[in-house]
Motif scaffolding. Structure first.
Motif, PDB file in Angstrom:
ATOM      1  N   LEU A 212      48.556  38.429  24.570  1.00  0.00           N
ATOM      2  CA  LEU A 212      48.193  37.308  23.835  1.00  0.00           C
ATOM      3  C   LEU A 212      46.731  37.504  23.760  1.00  0.00           C
ATOM      4  O   LEU A 212      45.715  37.684  24.614  1.00  0.00           O
ATOM      5  CB  LEU A 212      48.338  36.069  24.615  1.00  0.00           C
ATOM      6  CG  LEU A 212      50.113  35.462  24.793  1.00  0.00           C
ATOM      7  CD1 LEU A 212      50.028  34.321  25.565  1.00  0.00           C
ATOM      8  CD2 LEU A 212      50.122  35.492  23.213  1.00  0.00           C
ATOM      9  N   LYS A 213      46.090  37.207  22.363  1.00  0.00           N
ATOM     10  CA  LYS A 213      44.740  36.926  22.121  1.00  0.00           C
ATOM     11  C   LYS A 213      44.220  35.650  22.612  1.00  0.00           C
ATOM     12  O   LYS A 213      45.047  34.677  22.677  1.00  0.00           O
ATOM     13  CB  LYS A 213      44.232  37.022  20.629  1.00  0.00           C
ATOM     14  CG  LYS A 213      44.931  38.532  20.144  1.00  0.00           C
ATOM     15  CD  LYS A 213      44.582  38.630  18.665  1.00  0.00           C
ATOM     16  CE  LYS A 213      45.328  39.901  18.091  1.00  0.00           C
ATOM     17  NZ  LYS A 213      45.645  39.659  16.643  1.00  0.00           N
ATOM     18  N   PRO A 214      42.845  35.702  23.122  1.00  0.00           N
ATOM     19  CA  PRO A 214      42.562  34.396  23.455  1.00  0.00           C
ATOM     20  C   PRO A 214      42.728  33.133  22.385  1.00  0.00           C
ATOM     21  O   PRO A 214      43.240  32.136  23.068  1.00  0.00           O
ATOM     22  CB  PRO A 214      41.052  34.302  23.608  1.00  0.00           C
ATOM     23  CG  PRO A 214      40.727  36.020  23.916  1.00  0.00           C
ATOM     24  CD  PRO A 214      41.962  36.364  23.180  1.00  0.00           C
ATOM     25  N   ILE A 215      42.722  33.287  21.223  1.00  0.00           N
ATOM     26  CA  ILE A 215      42.876  32.384  20.359  1.00  0.00           C
ATOM     27  C   ILE A 215      44.553  31.974  20.178  1.00  0.00           C
ATOM     28  O   ILE A 215      44.819  30.845  20.070  1.00  0.00           O
ATOM     29  CB  ILE A 215      42.431  32.821  18.823  1.00  0.00           C
ATOM     30  CG1 ILE A 215      42.559  31.446  17.960  1.00  0.00           C
ATOM     31  CG2 ILE A 215      43.252  33.741  18.465  1.00  0.00           C
ATOM     32  CD1 ILE A 215      41.662  31.488  16.616  1.00  0.00           C
ATOM     33  N   GLU A 216      45.317  33.031  20.418  1.00  0.00           N
ATOM     34  CA  GLU A 216      46.670  32.679  20.492  1.00  0.00           C
ATOM     35  C   GLU A 216      47.122  31.978  21.880  1.00  0.00           C
ATOM     36  O   GLU A 216      47.766  30.791  21.846  1.00  0.00           O
ATOM     37  CB  GLU A 216      47.538  33.889  20.455  1.00  0.00           C
ATOM     38  CG  GLU A 216      47.425  34.727  19.293  1.00  0.00           C
ATOM     39  CD  GLU A 216      47.972  36.028  19.157  1.00  0.00           C
ATOM     40  OE1 GLU A 216      48.442  36.550  18.215  1.00  0.00           O
ATOM     41  OE2 GLU A 216      47.744  36.477  20.128  1.00  0.00           O
ATOM     42  N   TYR A 217      46.475  32.417  23.003  1.00  0.00           N
ATOM     43  CA  TYR A 217      46.773  31.610  24.195  1.00  0.00           C
ATOM     44  C   TYR A 217      46.228  30.141  24.254  1.00  0.00           C
ATOM     45  O   TYR A 217      47.188  29.569  24.436  1.00  0.00           O
ATOM     46  CB  TYR A 217      45.750  32.213  25.558  1.00  0.00           C
ATOM     47  CG  TYR A 217      46.190  31.740  26.835  1.00  0.00           C
ATOM     48  CD1 TYR A 217      47.035  32.243  27.475  1.00  0.00           C
ATOM     49  CD2 TYR A 217      45.149  30.814  27.136  1.00  0.00           C
ATOM     50  CE1 TYR A 217      47.272  31.687  28.941  1.00  0.00           C
ATOM     51  CE2 TYR A 217      45.320  30.255  28.478  1.00  0.00           C
ATOM     52  CZ  TYR A 217      46.356  30.563  29.156  1.00  0.00           C
ATOM     53  OH  TYR A 217      46.588  30.099  30.411  1.00  0.00           O
ATOM     54  N   ASN A 218      45.104  29.934  23.594  1.00  0.00           N
ATOM     55  CA  ASN A 218      44.767  28.598  23.778  1.00  0.00           C
ATOM     56  C   ASN A 218      45.756  27.803  22.559  1.00  0.00           C
ATOM     57  O   ASN A 218      45.669  26.449  23.084  1.00  0.00           O
ATOM     58  CB  ASN A 218      43.180  28.568  23.019  1.00  0.00           C
ATOM     59  CG  ASN A 218      42.299  28.942  24.310  1.00  0.00           C
ATOM     60  OD1 ASN A 218      42.718  29.117  25.295  1.00  0.00           O
ATOM     61  ND2 ASN A 218      41.021  29.669  23.768  1.00  0.00           N
ATOM     62  N   PHE A 219      46.103  28.270  21.616  1.00  0.00           N
ATOM     63  CA  PHE A 219      46.928  27.567  20.568  1.00  0.00           C
ATOM     64  C   PHE A 219      48.302  27.305  21.360  1.00  0.00           C
ATOM     65  O   PHE A 219      48.730  26.098  21.309  1.00  0.00           O
ATOM     66  CB  PHE A 219      47.100  28.303  19.469  1.00  0.00           C
ATOM     67  CG  PHE A 219      48.040  27.483  18.369  1.00  0.00           C
ATOM     68  CD1 PHE A 219      47.671  26.624  17.575  1.00  0.00           C
ATOM     69  CD2 PHE A 219      49.333  28.257  18.671  1.00  0.00           C
ATOM     70  CE1 PHE A 219      48.770  26.188  16.764  1.00  0.00           C
ATOM     71  CE2 PHE A 219      50.501  27.669  17.654  1.00  0.00           C
ATOM     72  CZ  PHE A 219      49.968  26.678  16.833  1.00  0.00           C
ATOM     73  N   LEU A 220      48.792  28.204  22.130  1.00  0.00           N
ATOM     74  CA  LEU A 220      50.017  28.005  22.731  1.00  0.00           C
ATOM     75  C   LEU A 220      49.859  26.941  23.957  1.00  0.00           C
ATOM     76  O   LEU A 220      50.723  26.173  24.194  1.00  0.00           O
ATOM     77  CB  LEU A 220      50.424  29.301  23.116  1.00  0.00           C
ATOM     78  CG  LEU A 220      51.183  30.164  22.211  1.00  0.00           C
ATOM     79  CD1 LEU A 220      51.158  31.832  22.706  1.00  0.00           C
ATOM     80  CD2 LEU A 220      52.311  29.686  21.407  1.00  0.00           C
ATOM     81  N   LEU A 221      48.557  27.157  24.640  1.00  0.00           N
ATOM     82  CA  LEU A 221      48.567  26.312  25.675  1.00  0.00           C
ATOM     83  C   LEU A 221      48.542  24.740  24.951  1.00  0.00           C
ATOM     84  O   LEU A 221      48.885  23.838  25.672  1.00  0.00           O
ATOM     85  CB  LEU A 221      46.948  26.469  26.468  1.00  0.00           C
ATOM     86  CG  LEU A 221      46.842  25.596  27.523  1.00  0.00           C
ATOM     87  CD1 LEU A 221      48.054  25.815  28.730  1.00  0.00           C
ATOM     88  CD2 LEU A 221      45.454  26.039  28.192  1.00  0.00           C
ATOM     89  N   ALA A 222      47.758  24.355  23.859  1.00  0.00           N
ATOM     90  CA  ALA A 222      47.827  23.099  23.352  1.00  0.00           C
ATOM     91  C   ALA A 222      49.213  22.769  22.916  1.00  0.00           C
ATOM     92  O   ALA A 222      49.554  21.579  23.328  1.00  0.00           O
ATOM     93  CB  ALA A 222      47.063  23.271  22.245  1.00  0.00           C
ATOM     94  N   ILE A 223      50.208  23.706  22.460  1.00  0.00           N
ATOM     95  CA  ILE A 223      51.323  23.230  22.229  1.00  0.00           C
ATOM     96  C   ILE A 223      52.150  23.022  23.277  1.00  0.00           C
ATOM     97  O   ILE A 223      52.900  21.895  23.334  1.00  0.00           O
ATOM     98  CB  ILE A 223      52.322  24.604  21.402  1.00  0.00           C
ATOM     99  CG1 ILE A 223      51.617  24.758  20.225  1.00  0.00           C
ATOM    100  CG2 ILE A 223      53.683  24.253  21.423  1.00  0.00           C
ATOM    101  CD1 ILE A 223      51.792  23.761  19.020  1.00  0.00           C
TER     102      ILE A 223
END
Length: 133
Positions: free
Chosen positions: A24-35
């Protein structure tokens, strides 16, 4: 209303979608964490899912499947790098969720005309509503 197991399944599916051939790229990780937070899933459970995916559970609610498809569209475009392969993968996820082939294609086509390829939720819902009725 979806239950905890369904929420974990949705999140696991999104992690799998994002991981593709890489971590996971950091931007993807952060998006998924928000979800995950939206779904009331703890960070610990979220991090566990990254390493230990769970089986896909088919959502009964058509509207929940549309919401999940929208999340996947957002996830695919979050890093502004998507390939034809990503679109095929998204298309297949949509079909597996039981969404209409025509609606999925329309979303993928219209996505190109929106800023950052983000299809507004109301537009997406209208696309699926037409096919559902």
């Amino acid at each position: 209303m979806i239950n905890r197991v369904e929420k974990l399944s949705l999140l696991s599916e999104m992690i799998s979608f994002a991981k593709n051939e890489s971590d996971l790229k950091p931007i993807e990780y952060n998006f998924l964490l928000a979800i995950a937070r939206q779904l009331d899933i703890s960070r610990e459970d979220f991090d566990y899912l990254i390493e230990h995916p769970i089986n896909y559970i088919h959502l009964k609610s058509h509207s929940e499947r549309i919401v999940q498809f929208h999340r996947l569209v957002l996830l695919m475009n979050i890093d502004e790098e998507n390939s034809p392969k990503d679109k095929i993968k998204l298309h297949n996820y949509g079909l597996r969720m039981g969404l209409s082939h025509e609606s999925i294609n329309k979303v993928l086509y219209l996505m190109e005309s929106f800023p950052n390829k983000v299809v507004p939720p109301d537009v997406l819902i209208d696309i699926f509503k037409v096919q559902y009725n």
